[in-house]
Design a protein around this motif. Structure first.
Motif, short mmCIF file in Angstrom:
data_model
loop_
_atom_site.label_atom_id
_atom_site.label_comp_id
_atom_site.label_asym_id
_atom_site.label_seq_id
_atom_site.Cartn_x
_atom_site.Cartn_y
_atom_site.Cartn_z
N UNK A 1 24.00 41.35 37.11
CA UNK A 1 24.65 40.97 35.91
C UNK A 1 25.93 41.47 35.56
N UNK A 2 25.92 42.90 35.60
CA UNK A 2 27.19 43.98 35.93
C UNK A 2 28.18 43.65 36.68
N UNK A 3 27.72 43.45 37.81
CA UNK A 3 28.64 42.84 39.04
C UNK A 3 29.19 41.56 38.64
N UNK A 4 28.63 40.54 38.31
CA UNK A 4 29.14 39.34 37.78
C UNK A 4 30.15 39.65 36.42
N UNK A 5 29.83 40.44 35.80
CA UNK A 5 30.95 40.79 34.66
C UNK A 5 32.17 41.54 35.15
N UNK A 6 32.00 42.37 36.18
CA UNK A 6 33.14 43.10 36.55
C UNK A 6 34.03 42.34 37.49
N UNK A 7 33.53 41.18 38.17
CA UNK A 7 34.18 40.22 39.11
C UNK A 7 34.91 39.30 37.86
N UNK A 8 34.44 38.90 36.80
CA UNK A 8 34.65 38.08 35.91
C UNK A 8 36.16 38.91 35.29
N UNK B 1 33.01 47.50 31.41
CA UNK B 1 32.11 48.65 30.63
C UNK B 1 32.28 48.39 29.26
N UNK B 2 33.83 48.49 28.77
CA UNK B 2 34.06 48.31 27.18
C UNK B 2 33.20 47.13 26.85
N UNK C 1 42.89 47.45 39.51
CA UNK C 1 41.73 46.95 39.22
C UNK C 1 40.99 46.86 40.47
N UNK C 2 39.79 45.99 40.24
CA UNK C 2 38.74 45.63 41.63
C UNK C 2 38.98 44.10 41.81
N UNK C 3 38.86 44.19 43.12
CA UNK C 3 38.91 42.74 43.62
C UNK C 3 37.60 42.31 44.36
N UNK C 4 36.85 41.19 43.97
CA UNK C 4 35.58 40.76 44.61
C UNK C 4 35.85 40.58 46.10
N UNK C 5 34.93 40.96 46.98
CA UNK C 5 34.76 40.78 48.25
C UNK C 5 34.20 38.98 48.43
#
Length: 179
Positions: free
Chosen positions: A14-21, A29-30, A61-65
């Motif tokens: 769920x956190x991975x999804x949130x980071x991707x979103x 995190x915030x 930032x980050x980009x999902x693979x």
């Protein structure tokens, strides 16, 4: 894998999804009230557990693979299942979404005991009524509709595999056959 490990993995997904979103570990995190460093650690642990890199770290930032994008679609489905369990959805209170293809009409929907809303696309519907065979339909029935003395049209009715959707599909088939 133990229940505890599965529960932690689901939380991490769920956190991975949130980071991707959000496109950012710090924003995710915030948004969820945890420290950025803790979320970064959770992401890293999840990558190790799954044996794949989930995000490319960039200056912006980050980009999902691609692997993450596939994984996230499954996480959305799991989250929907969890939300359905939490909501304690009573079957008689469920609102059904109906898609009817252009040129067809369904009579007497107000007689059906469950609220029915019209869907704009097949993929958004619990039940589809089409003049063609819908793609990817699980429960599919074809019936014939008389349009005159010598004219018959095939009508396809498909429903999600839920009691309410199947009941609506049966109701519609009866309406078509009784025309």
């Amino acid at each position: 894998m133990s229940v505890k490990t599965k529960a932690l993995l689901f939380r991490n997904l769920l956190y991975v999804k949130e980071v991707a979103d959000t496109g950012s570990i710090s924003l995710a995190a915030q948004k969820n009230g945890i420290k950025t460093s803790n979320l970064s650690k959770l992401i890293k642990e999840t990558e190790i557990l799954l044996g794949k890199v989930l995000f490319e770290r960039t200056a912006h930032g980050v980009k999902p693979t691609f692997a993450t994008l596939d994984l996230i679609s499954d996480v959305y489905k799991m989250e929907e299942c969890l939300n359905a369990c939490i909501s304690h959805d009573d079957s008689h209170e469920k609102i059904l979404r109906l898609y009817v293809s252009k040129g067809l009409r369904v009579r007497n929907l107000d007689m059906f005991e469950t609220v029915v809303l019209m869907a704009d696309e097949e993929k958004n519907a619990d039940v589809c009524v089409c003049s063609y065979e819908p793609k990817g339909a699980d429960e599919l029935v074809s019936t014939e509709c008389r349009l005159g003395k010598d004219v018959v049209q095939s009508v396809w009715v498909c429903a999600q595999n839920t009691p309410q959707a199947i009941a609506l599909a049966r109701f519609i088939i009866l309406q078509i056959q009784n025309q």
